[in-house]
Scaffold this motif. Sequence first.
Motif, PDB file in Angstrom:
ATOM      1  N   ILE A  39      33.135  77.887 -21.696  1.00 47.25           N
ATOM      2  CA  ILE A  39      33.399  76.812 -20.731  1.00 47.25           C
ATOM      3  C   ILE A  39      32.453  75.650 -20.990  1.00 47.25           C
ATOM      4  CG2 ILE A  39      33.320  76.182 -18.284  1.00 47.25           C
ATOM      5  CD1 ILE A  39      34.164  79.090 -17.671  1.00 47.25           C
ATOM      6  N   ARG A  40      31.176  75.936 -21.199  1.00 49.95           N
ATOM      7  CA  ARG A  40      30.197  74.886 -21.484  1.00 49.95           C
ATOM      8  C   ARG A  40      30.580  74.121 -22.752  1.00 49.95           C
ATOM      9  NH1 ARG A  40      25.503  73.399 -19.781  1.00 49.95           N
ATOM     10  NH2 ARG A  40      25.246  75.167 -18.399  1.00 49.95           N
ATOM     11  N   GLU A  41      31.018  74.853 -23.784  1.00 50.74           N
ATOM     12  CA  GLU A  41      31.403  74.215 -25.043  1.00 50.74           C
ATOM     13  C   GLU A  41      32.621  73.313 -24.854  1.00 50.74           C
ATOM     14  OE1 GLU A  41      33.202  75.597 -29.319  1.00 50.74           O
ATOM     15  OE2 GLU A  41      31.707  76.886 -28.365  1.00 50.74           O
ATOM     16  N   ARG A  42      33.602  73.755 -24.048  1.00 53.86           N
ATOM     17  CA  ARG A  42      34.800  72.958 -23.804  1.00 53.86           C
ATOM     18  C   ARG A  42      34.447  71.661 -23.084  1.00 53.86           C
ATOM     19  NH1 ARG A  42      40.455  73.931 -23.606  1.00 53.86           N
ATOM     20  NH2 ARG A  42      39.865  75.510 -25.126  1.00 53.86           N
ATOM     21  N   ILE A  43      33.583  71.761 -22.083  1.00 50.22           N
ATOM     22  CA  ILE A  43      33.184  70.563 -21.335  1.00 50.22           C
ATOM     23  C   ILE A  43      32.390  69.616 -22.223  1.00 50.22           C
ATOM     24  CG2 ILE A  43      31.736  69.754 -19.432  1.00 50.22           C
ATOM     25  CD1 ILE A  43      32.618  72.294 -17.896  1.00 50.22           C
ATOM     26  N   GLU A  44      31.477  70.147 -22.997  1.00 52.44           N
ATOM     27  CA  GLU A  44      30.680  69.301 -23.888  1.00 52.44           C
ATOM     28  C   GLU A  44      31.545  68.633 -24.950  1.00 52.44           C
ATOM     29  OE1 GLU A  44      27.554  71.843 -25.302  1.00 52.44           O
ATOM     30  OE2 GLU A  44      26.379  71.591 -23.456  1.00 52.44           O
ATOM     31  N   SER A  45      32.570  69.326 -25.443  1.00 51.48           N
ATOM     32  CA  SER A  45      33.441  68.704 -26.452  1.00 51.48           C
ATOM     33  C   SER A  45      34.243  67.558 -25.840  1.00 51.48           C
ATOM     34  CB  SER A  45      34.376  69.743 -27.072  1.00 51.48           C
ATOM     35  OG  SER A  45      35.355  70.161 -26.155  1.00 51.48           O
ATOM     36  N   ARG A  46      34.651  67.694 -24.555  1.00 55.31           N
ATOM     37  CA  ARG A  46      35.357  66.594 -23.892  1.00 55.31           C
ATOM     38  C   ARG A  46      34.440  65.379 -23.717  1.00 55.31           C
ATOM     39  NH1 ARG A  46      40.453  66.529 -24.513  1.00 55.31           N
ATOM     40  NH2 ARG A  46      40.466  64.924 -22.934  1.00 55.31           N
ATOM     41  N   PHE A  47      33.169  65.621 -23.399  1.00 55.59           N
ATOM     42  CA  PHE A  47      32.232  64.514 -23.233  1.00 55.59           C
ATOM     43  C   PHE A  47      31.838  63.906 -24.580  1.00 55.59           C
ATOM     44  CE2 PHE A  47      31.948  65.846 -18.892  1.00 55.59           C
ATOM     45  CZ  PHE A  47      31.578  64.701 -18.209  1.00 55.59           C
ATOM     46  N   GLU A  48      31.877  64.682 -25.656  1.00 54.95           N
ATOM     47  CA  GLU A  48      31.622  64.123 -26.980  1.00 54.95           C
ATOM     48  C   GLU A  48      32.720  63.136 -27.362  1.00 54.95           C
ATOM     49  OE1 GLU A  48      30.943  67.094 -29.972  1.00 54.95           O
ATOM     50  OE2 GLU A  48      29.327  68.003 -28.809  1.00 54.95           O
ATOM     51  N   LYS A  49      33.959  63.424 -26.962  1.00 54.15           N
ATOM     52  CA  LYS A  49      35.047  62.483 -27.210  1.00 54.15           C
ATOM     53  C   LYS A  49      34.788  61.159 -26.493  1.00 54.15           C
ATOM     54  CE  LYS A  49      39.294  64.844 -28.239  1.00 54.15           C
ATOM     55  NZ  LYS A  49      40.641  65.119 -27.761  1.00 54.15           N
ATOM     56  N   LEU A  50      34.213  61.241 -25.297  1.00 57.54           N
ATOM     57  CA  LEU A  50      33.914  60.029 -24.545  1.00 57.54           C
ATOM     58  C   LEU A  50      32.821  59.210 -25.208  1.00 57.54           C
ATOM     59  CD1 LEU A  50      33.913  61.438 -20.903  1.00 57.54           C
ATOM     60  CD2 LEU A  50      35.755  60.240 -22.069  1.00 57.54           C
ATOM     61  N   SER A  51      31.905  59.870 -25.881  1.00 57.26           N
ATOM     62  CA  SER A  51      30.788  59.151 -26.497  1.00 57.26           C
ATOM     63  C   SER A  51      31.225  58.334 -27.713  1.00 57.26           C
ATOM     64  CB  SER A  51      29.677  60.123 -26.877  1.00 57.26           C
ATOM     65  OG  SER A  51      30.105  60.984 -27.903  1.00 57.26           O
ATOM     66  N   ARG A  52      32.447  58.508 -28.185  1.00 54.37           N
ATOM     67  CA  ARG A  52      32.948  57.716 -29.317  1.00 54.37           C
ATOM     68  C   ARG A  52      33.109  56.239 -28.955  1.00 54.37           C
ATOM     69  NH1 ARG A  52      37.990  61.394 -31.077  1.00 54.37           N
ATOM     70  NH2 ARG A  52      36.876  63.338 -31.236  1.00 54.37           N
ATOM     71  N   ARG A  53      33.227  55.926 -27.674  1.00 54.94           N
ATOM     72  CA  ARG A  53      33.436  54.542 -27.231  1.00 54.94           C
ATOM     73  C   ARG A  53      32.163  53.718 -27.273  1.00 54.94           C
ATOM     74  NH1 ARG A  53      37.556  51.754 -27.259  1.00 54.94           N
ATOM     75  NH2 ARG A  53      37.557  50.916 -25.200  1.00 54.94           N
ATOM     76  N   GLN A  54      31.070  54.289 -27.711  1.00 59.69           N
ATOM     77  CA  GLN A  54      29.797  53.579 -27.830  1.00 59.69           C
ATOM     78  C   GLN A  54      29.283  53.089 -26.476  1.00 59.69           C
ATOM     79  OE1 GLN A  54      28.251  53.584 -30.760  1.00 59.69           O
ATOM     80  NE2 GLN A  54      29.987  54.617 -31.686  1.00 59.69           N
ATOM     81  N   VAL A  55      29.584  53.827 -25.412  1.00 60.99           N
ATOM     82  CA  VAL A  55      29.079  53.524 -24.079  1.00 60.99           C
ATOM     83  C   VAL A  55      28.189  54.688 -23.679  1.00 60.99           C
ATOM     84  CG1 VAL A  55      29.689  53.137 -21.670  1.00 60.99           C
ATOM     85  CG2 VAL A  55      31.130  52.202 -23.474  1.00 60.99           C
ATOM     86  N   ASP A  56      26.963  54.391 -23.297  1.00 64.57           N
ATOM     87  CA  ASP A  56      26.032  55.443 -22.916  1.00 64.57           C
ATOM     88  C   ASP A  56      26.396  55.993 -21.544  1.00 64.57           C
ATOM     89  OD1 ASP A  56      24.539  55.196 -25.238  1.00 64.57           O
ATOM     90  OD2 ASP A  56      23.300  53.599 -24.381  1.00 64.57           O
TER      91      ASP A  56
END
Length: 123
Positions: free
Chosen positions: A16-33
């Motif tokens: 579950i932790r890995e799934r949530i972190e992978s979704r947030f990694e996708k968000l970090s592609r937008r170059q917004v902290d």
Amino acid sequence: MSITITSTVIDISPAIRERIESRFEKLSRRQVDLITPHVIINKEGLKYQVEATAGVRHDTLFAKAEDDNLYAAIKDLGQKLERQLNRYADKPLAQRAHAGQPVASGEVDDGVDLDEEEEYRAE
């Protein structure tokens, strides 16, 4: 990125932790902290409710998703956050695009009718 995940209903497994972190990694592609992302997992009846908040510069993103399957709820949550983040990241571009546009002379409405202006000058 450090994501805080809390749940009073289930134990947070590594999957579950890995799934949530992978979704947030996708968000970090937008170059917004993302500032202090926090995910809360609850269960209401048979449905899982997943809520997330993440701070961005001068704003806060919030999304809530609900589904029978926890992983589907996490996916929906990620998609909602992604739409919000896209809107947040593209907002300055949209404002700059319209800022430099000249206004055509026929589009300006100053509230003065030309016929009234000519009558006023004639008197």
